[in-house]
Design a protein around this motif. Structure first.
Motif, PDB file in Angstrom:
ATOM      1  N   UNK A 169       0.636  -1.321  -0.442  1.00 27.93           N
ATOM      2  CA  UNK A 169      -0.017  -0.201  -0.007  1.00 27.93           C
ATOM      3  C   UNK A 169       0.657   0.909  -0.144  1.00 27.93           C
ATOM      4  N   UNK A 170       2.473   0.888  -0.145  1.00 28.74           N
ATOM      5  CA  UNK A 170       3.023   2.384   0.578  1.00 28.74           C
ATOM      6  C   UNK A 170       3.440   2.947  -1.697  1.00 28.74           C
ATOM      7  N   UNK A 171       2.666   2.179  -2.523  1.00 27.81           N
ATOM      8  CA  UNK A 171       3.171   2.311  -3.763  1.00 27.81           C
ATOM      9  C   UNK A 171       1.754   2.028  -4.422  1.00 27.81           C
ATOM     10  N   UNK A 172       1.125   3.240  -4.751  1.00 32.34           N
ATOM     11  CA  UNK A 172      -0.111   2.547  -5.888  1.00 32.34           C
ATOM     12  C   UNK A 172      -0.512   3.702  -6.628  1.00 32.34           C
ATOM     13  N   UNK A 173      -0.655   3.367  -7.562  1.00 31.63           N
ATOM     14  CA  UNK A 173      -1.142   4.614  -8.843  1.00 31.63           C
ATOM     15  C   UNK A 173      -3.048   4.859  -8.294  1.00 31.63           C
ATOM     16  N   UNK A 174      -3.125   5.654  -9.032  1.00 33.10           N
ATOM     17  CA  UNK A 174      -4.979   6.483  -8.814  1.00 33.10           C
ATOM     18  C   UNK A 174      -5.232   7.386 -10.079  1.00 33.10           C
ATOM     19  N   UNK A 175      -6.514   7.011  -9.960  1.00 36.41           N
ATOM     20  CA  UNK A 175      -6.877   7.353 -10.785  1.00 36.41           C
ATOM     21  C   UNK A 175      -7.806   9.235 -10.707  1.00 36.41           C
ATOM     22  N   UNK A 176      -8.067  10.676 -10.883  1.00 39.36           N
ATOM     23  CA  UNK A 176      -9.160  11.699 -10.478  1.00 39.36           C
ATOM     24  C   UNK A 176      -8.972  12.532 -10.986  1.00 39.36           C
ATOM     25  N   UNK A 177     -10.872  12.720 -10.335  1.00 37.46           N
ATOM     26  CA  UNK A 177     -11.717  13.439 -11.448  1.00 37.46           C
ATOM     27  C   UNK A 177     -11.214  14.633  -9.911  1.00 37.46           C
ATOM     28  N   UNK A 178     -11.107  16.096 -10.868  1.00 39.01           N
ATOM     29  CA  UNK A 178     -11.501  17.299 -10.262  1.00 39.01           C
ATOM     30  C   UNK A 178     -12.488  18.347 -10.833  1.00 39.01           C
ATOM     31  N   UNK A 179     -13.078  18.875  -9.762  1.00 36.04           N
ATOM     32  CA  UNK A 179     -13.854  20.154 -10.395  1.00 36.04           C
ATOM     33  C   UNK A 179     -13.925  21.299  -9.494  1.00 36.04           C
ATOM     34  N   UNK A 180     -13.406  22.508  -9.644  1.00 33.26           N
ATOM     35  CA  UNK A 180     -14.067  23.312  -9.210  1.00 33.26           C
ATOM     36  C   UNK A 180     -13.771  24.738  -9.722  1.00 33.26           C
ATOM     37  N   UNK A 181     -13.106  26.076  -8.917  1.00 32.83           N
ATOM     38  CA  UNK A 181     -13.303  27.733  -9.529  1.00 32.83           C
ATOM     39  C   UNK A 181     -13.383  28.177  -8.437  1.00 32.83           C
ATOM     40  N   UNK A 182     -12.892  29.067  -8.592  1.00 35.04           N
ATOM     41  CA  UNK A 182     -12.637  30.505  -7.468  1.00 35.04           C
ATOM     42  C   UNK A 182     -14.171  31.757  -8.697  1.00 35.04           C
ATOM     43  N   UNK A 183     -14.123  32.518  -7.877  1.00 37.97           N
ATOM     44  CA  UNK A 183     -15.042  33.015  -8.533  1.00 37.97           C
ATOM     45  C   UNK A 183     -14.847  34.783  -7.440  1.00 37.97           C
ATOM     46  N   UNK A 184     -14.741  35.845  -7.902  1.00 36.74           N
ATOM     47  CA  UNK A 184     -14.982  37.248  -6.930  1.00 36.74           C
ATOM     48  C   UNK A 184     -16.391  37.504  -6.586  1.00 36.74           C
ATOM     49  N   UNK A 185     -16.772  39.047  -6.530  1.00 35.04           N
ATOM     50  CA  UNK A 185     -17.768  38.818  -5.520  1.00 35.04           C
ATOM     51  C   UNK A 185     -19.097  39.820  -6.527  1.00 35.04           C
ATOM     52  N   UNK A 186     -18.037  40.117  -7.847  1.00 37.20           N
ATOM     53  CA  UNK A 186     -19.173  40.749  -8.959  1.00 37.20           C
ATOM     54  C   UNK A 186     -19.252  39.480  -9.720  1.00 37.20           C
TER      55      UNK A 186
END
Length: 767
Positions: free
Chosen positions: A698-715
């Motif tokens: 378990x000290x050496x593994x591969x992974x697949x990932x999926x990320x989603x997100x963002x940053x927004x201003x006040x307006x």
């Protein structure tokens, strides 16, 4: 002329024969008893004379006889310091003449590659071969055989060991073990014979040993080891027993090695038997009148296939439940009643709670560096109180979660002469608690950016934390010195100090010549409200200065124009964490929750900054783990003042949305700078699988990932269409300097002006 001495003993090779003859003949070797006038010792070079006198069974003034002389010889030879000893009689004086063994001046190894020299030197000392010890050829031969045995455990069957003894002045010798290690024998064929229900490939995939994997150069899984094979056989047996094959048996194992000792063939013969279904589960014995309570702990139900793992888990939980009532030695026996004709089994769980006990003493063993109090303060089981298995398990987990030890276990021992007392021993194995964190990223803007930190989580064995963090990125440079005392008070309230100096340049394609400079200090306290929950609160003081003028983002220019170049603030921090993960380094199950609020009540700024995080890990199988991470950030200005732009959230890169350049998400300024925003959303998911050829490591593994997100201003309005997303693969490795995560991904939702950074890595990060 002085009278000649009379010899009373001869060399050790004839000692036993001479003594027997002397006792029987009573003539040639017999000495008439006499009163000792004096005792002299001759031949000593290194041994202290007191050692000889202490071994003699007579003193001046005693009556000397043959029996005492023989006893003296036996005692002196038993010390192991002398090659030869004899006793002469000279007119009422006993003269002890000795020939000392040579002393080992040094031990060395030639041709040693597979083992660490210091480890072997330490192990040989257990055989009596060590610097400063008397040299004994018989012990040297035993040490030589032990070295060969050590090489056999590494599959180096052709290893040869030759011992060379070199005499030195002053009766000393050097011992050199010349080793020809050869090459390791490898498993060329691993066969399982007799299987019908499951394929050989399926069964071999359960093993840590293998007969050909492309990562064997790293895992060494093709090196035969009897202990590893036994472990694999137990895994194989558990695989069948957990699928109803109650009578599965490993009939035999044959291990054959080629004449040149380079190739090994392993053949495993099995009998599968037939599958069984559980038709009933019965409880018998003394359950303290709590049968209904114990029934809720049964993990196997009627109508299911017999599963040994569920039976073991049930008996374990039964034992732990008895332990909560003080019955430390409760015995639970699972008796299967087999109906072979119909493939059915009735499971009967027989309980004998034995006697109730309390803990007399708690001992700590194995801690050469960490202080006892650091370990004891995590214990929830106390001395002189009733034994509570649940508290002991919780105590063990708390000690393990400190992160200072590679292994923690608790042994229970009965107190001799007492029927109702036990002693507990906490056995720990310490590991290095210093941590080096290194991170890097490649992009067209920053080129190569580096982050580094040096952390010591157990300073001088006190359990306190000390850390220094440095970031050399072109856009963000940081120097932070942190300390943490986890037991500032005896009740477990922690105290942390942070002293920091940060300079920040938001990413700008034009090449900015301005920066935000923020020195500050803060103190935080953590109050534990339960075994898993901690509430934090603190206060800080920081000063932010906007320096420079060239190509400054418009929002910073307007903020400085309205509120000045320097802003002082005094944020109050309140937070809560709940950590229920089974491991901090390689989590496989459990969750982690965090809530944090920053509120400024005085100074030039007024704002509220909130951060919420949630992680969860699901074990799909023994090798596959699915994990999710969610994080929400929100900031708002207070008292009619805007939210300070230098407190914005940033997104993109490690820890947020991978495959996008670090800090590049969010609305760009009119000048083209990425200025972040007051709102942020990150959603990350990862599926961990073992590296092909690495087995169950378990000290050496591969992974697949999926990320989603963002940053927004006040307006800006938060919409689904504005979200960025990426997917990719990566490698996770628990390296000697910390957990490393390497990822390569591609954006699947992006905008034309987004900055892309496909390859990213960091040491010391989880998500």
């Amino acid at each position: 002329m002085p009278s000649p001495r009379r010899a009373h003993a001869i060399r050790p090779t004839l000692l036993c024969i001479a003594l027997a003859a002397a006792l029987q003949s009573g003539s040639a070797w017999a000495v008439e008893p006499f009163v000792l006038k004096d005792i002299r010792v001759e031949g000593l070079q290194r041994t202290d004379a007191g050692t000889v006198f202490a071994s003699l069974p007579f003193r001046i003034g005693d009556t000397y006889n043959d029996d005492k002389g023989a006893a003296a010889l036996r005692a002196l030879f038993a010390t192991g310091l002398f090659k030869d000893v004899r006793i002469d009689i000279d007119e009422g004086v006993v003269v002890v003449i000795v020939e000392e063994r040579a002393v080992i001046a040094g031990i060395d190894f030639a041709g040693l590659k597979e083992f660490d020299k210091e480890t072997l030197v330490k192990s040989l000392k257990d055989f009596g071969i060590g610097e400063g010890l008397p040299f004994d050829k018989a012990l040297a031969d035993r040490a030589e055989q032990e070295l060969k045995r050590q090489y056999l455990t590494r599959s180096l069957y052709g290893a040869e060991v030759v011992t060379t003894v070199t005499p030195l002045e002053r009766n000393r010798v050097n011992v050199i073990f010349t080793i020809t290690e050869g090459t390791a024998a490898k498993i060329r064929e691993l066969r399982i014979v007799g299987n019908k229900v499951f394929s050989e490939g399926t069964l071999k995939s359960l093993f840590d040993l293998n007969d050909g994997g492309w990562l064997n150069w790293y895992t060494k899984a093709d090196r035969y080891s009897r202990s590893k094979l036994n472990a694999d056989l137990e895994t194989l047996r558990a695989y069948y027993l957990n699928r109803g094959y109650l009578e599965f048996n490993v009939d035999s194992t044959q291990v054959a090695i080629s004449p040149d000792k380079q190739d090994i063939t392993v053949t495993i013969n099995v009998t599968e038997g037939q599958p069984y279904t559980v038709t009933a589960v019965k409880l018998e014995g003394d359950y303290l009148g709590k049968e209904e309570d114990f029934k809720t702990l049964v993990k196997i139900k009627p109508g299911e296939p017999y599963r040994a793992e569920a039976v073991t888990e049930t008996t374990k939980e039964f034992s732990e439940r008895f332990g909560t009532f003080g019955f430390a030695f409760a015995r639970i026996e699972a008796r299967p009643d087999i109906d072979r004709a119909n493939g059915r089994v009735v499971l009967t769980l027989v309980a004998d709670p034995s006697r109730r006990v309390y803990v007399r003493r708690i001992n700590v063993a194995g801690n050469s560096r960490t202080r006892d109090e650091v370990i004891r303060r995590e214990f929830r089981q106390f001395e002189s109180s009733w034994y509570d298995g649940q508290k002991i398990k919780l105590s063990r987990d708390r000690v393990d979660r400190l992160g200072y030890f590679s292994d923690v276990n608790v042994d229970t021992a009965e107190v001799a002469g007492s029927q109702d007392q036990v002693d507990l021993t906490i056995n720990i194995k310490e590991k290095p608690t210093g941590n080096l964190l290194v991170g890097a990223g490649f992009s067209s803007a920053d080129k190569l950016s580096l982050t580094a930190s040096i952390k010591q989580e157990n300073v001088f064995g006190s359990g306190n934390y000390l850390g220094l963090e440095v970031n050399t990125s072109k856009s963000s440079r940081t120097l932070v010195l942190s300390t943490l005392d986890p037991y500032f008070t005896i009740d477990g309230i922690s105290r942390a100090f942070d002293l920091f100096y940060r300079t920040t340049k938001p990413i700008n394609s034009q090449g900015e010549q301005y920066q935000l400079v923020t020195p500050g200090v803060s103190v935080r306290f953590g109050v534990p409200f339960s075994e898993y929950d901690t509430v934090f609160f603190g206060i800080g003081a920081e000063r932010t200065e906007i320096r420079g003028t060239n190509a400054m983002p418009n929002n910073l220019y307007l903020y400085r124009l309205q509120f000045g170049a320097i802003s002082n603030s005094f944020p109050i921090t309140v937070g809560w964490t709940r950590d229920e993960r089974d491991s901090a380094l390689v989590p496989n199950a459990g969750s982690y929750k965090r809530v944090n609020f920053d509120w400024t009540f005085a100074g030039d700024t007024r704002y509220l900054r909130t951060n919420l995080q949630y992680q969860h890990y699901w074990p799909i199988t023994r090798q596959f783990t699915f994990a999710v991470n969610g994080e929400i950030g929100y900031g708002k200005g207070l008292a009619g003042r805007p939210y300070p732009v230098f407190k914005n959230f940033y997104g993109g890169g490690l820890g947020t949305v991978r495959a996008f350049d670090q800090g590049s998400l969010g609305p760009p300024d009119v000048t083209g700078a990425y200025i972040g925003g007051n709102r942020r959303l990150n959603l990350n998911s990862e599926l961990y699988v073992p590296v092909p050829g690495a087995g169950n490591d378990r000290t050496l593994r591969v992974f697949g990932y999926f990320d989603i997100g963002n940053v927004w201003g006040e307006s800006e309005k938060i919409t689904a269409d504005s979200l960025r997303a990426s997917t990719g693969i990566g490698l996770s490795w628990i390296s000697p300097v910390g957990p490393l995560k390497l990822s390569y991904g591609t954006p699947i939702r992006k905008r034309p002006n987004d900055r892309i950074e496909r390859l990213q890595f960091q040491i010391g990060t989880a998500f």
